[in-house]
Design a protein around this motif. Structure first.
Motif, PDB file in Angstrom:
ATOM      1  N   ARG A  56       0.866  -1.182   0.000  1.00  0.00           N
ATOM      2  CA  ARG A  56       0.000   0.000   0.000  1.00  0.00           C
ATOM      3  C   ARG A  56       0.901   1.230   0.000  1.00  0.00           C
ATOM      4  O   ARG A  56       1.861   1.309   0.763  1.00  0.00           O
ATOM      5  CB  ARG A  56      -0.898  -0.007   1.236  1.00  0.00           C
ATOM      6  N   GLU A  73      -3.014   0.779  -3.875  1.00  0.00           N
ATOM      7  CA  GLU A  73      -2.485  -0.570  -3.759  1.00  0.00           C
ATOM      8  C   GLU A  73      -1.564  -0.777  -4.952  1.00  0.00           C
ATOM      9  O   GLU A  73      -1.918  -0.454  -6.088  1.00  0.00           O
ATOM     10  CB  GLU A  73      -3.597  -1.609  -3.774  1.00  0.00           C
ATOM     11  N   TRP A  90      -6.788   2.145  -2.876  1.00  0.00           N
ATOM     12  CA  TRP A  90      -6.919   1.207  -1.758  1.00  0.00           C
ATOM     13  C   TRP A  90      -8.374   1.131  -1.291  1.00  0.00           C
ATOM     14  O   TRP A  90      -8.978   2.153  -0.988  1.00  0.00           O
ATOM     15  CB  TRP A  90      -6.014   1.658  -0.610  1.00  0.00           C
ATOM     16  N   ASN A  91      -8.911  -0.074  -1.243  1.00  0.00           N
ATOM     17  CA  ASN A  91     -10.272  -0.340  -0.751  1.00  0.00           C
ATOM     18  C   ASN A  91     -11.348   0.476  -1.457  1.00  0.00           C
ATOM     19  O   ASN A  91     -12.329   0.879  -0.842  1.00  0.00           O
ATOM     20  CB  ASN A  91     -10.359  -0.116   0.763  1.00  0.00           C
ATOM     21  N   GLN A  92     -11.164   0.747  -2.743  1.00  0.00           N
ATOM     22  CA  GLN A  92     -12.155   1.470  -3.528  1.00  0.00           C
ATOM     23  C   GLN A  92     -12.409   0.681  -4.821  1.00  0.00           C
ATOM     24  O   GLN A  92     -12.015   1.091  -5.906  1.00  0.00           O
ATOM     25  CB  GLN A  92     -11.680   2.893  -3.855  1.00  0.00           C
ATOM     26  N   THR A  93     -13.078  -0.455  -4.681  1.00  0.00           N
ATOM     27  CA  THR A  93     -13.289  -1.326  -5.842  1.00  0.00           C
ATOM     28  C   THR A  93     -14.207  -0.712  -6.888  1.00  0.00           C
ATOM     29  O   THR A  93     -14.256  -1.194  -8.017  1.00  0.00           O
ATOM     30  CB  THR A  93     -13.855  -2.697  -5.413  1.00  0.00           C
TER      31      THR A  93
END
Length: 136
Positions: A56, A73, A90-93
């Motif tokens: 990250r 990422e 990061w964590n935003q699909t």
């Protein structure tokens, strides 16, 4: 003299700092299991040590405040003889992700289907190009 070589982590963060100004980046390994002799892998200049890396890139603004919505990422992996990079938020699909091998390809984060680059995608493409130059 080898002690003066910057680590790969520093090179990666420096590249991100240049490509995503004014953000400041730190590299945090994700889901990595290393033995004691592999632990300093990011302080070597070995490309082999970088294969199959997932990390990250954490972001801060110039004042030092966290900008977690800008975290990325980074995955670096080898496929055949080629080095590939994946960059995604990061964590935003719901945001597209960037695959970069011989050329950049933007993909939908949910379906994996090819899509157009987002409005804020140019700095990620620049970062992927710069990282490939540093690592290949």
């Amino acid at each position: 003299m080898d002690d003066l070589k910057p680590s790969l982590a520093v090179l990666i963060c420096s590249a991100a700092d240049v490509c995503r100004k004014p953000l400041i980046h730190a590299l945090v390994l994700v889901d990595q299991q290393f033995s004691a002799d592999q632990a300093p892998m990011l302080s070597t200049d070995s490309l082999q040590a970088m294969i199959d890396l997932r990390a990250r890139l954490e972001c801060r603004d110039p004042d030092g405040s966290r900008c977690s919505e800008q975290d990325l990422e980074l995955e670096i992996y080898q496929s055949g003889d080629d080095l590939n990079l994946m960059l995604s938020w990061w964590n935003q699909t719901d945001r597209p992700l960037l695959w970069h091998g011989q050329h950049p390809v933007w993909m939908d984060g949910d379906t994996g289907k090819r899509c157009s680059a987002p409005n804020d995608g140019a700095p990620l493409e620049a970062l992927a190009r710069r990282l490939r130059v540093l690592l290949v």
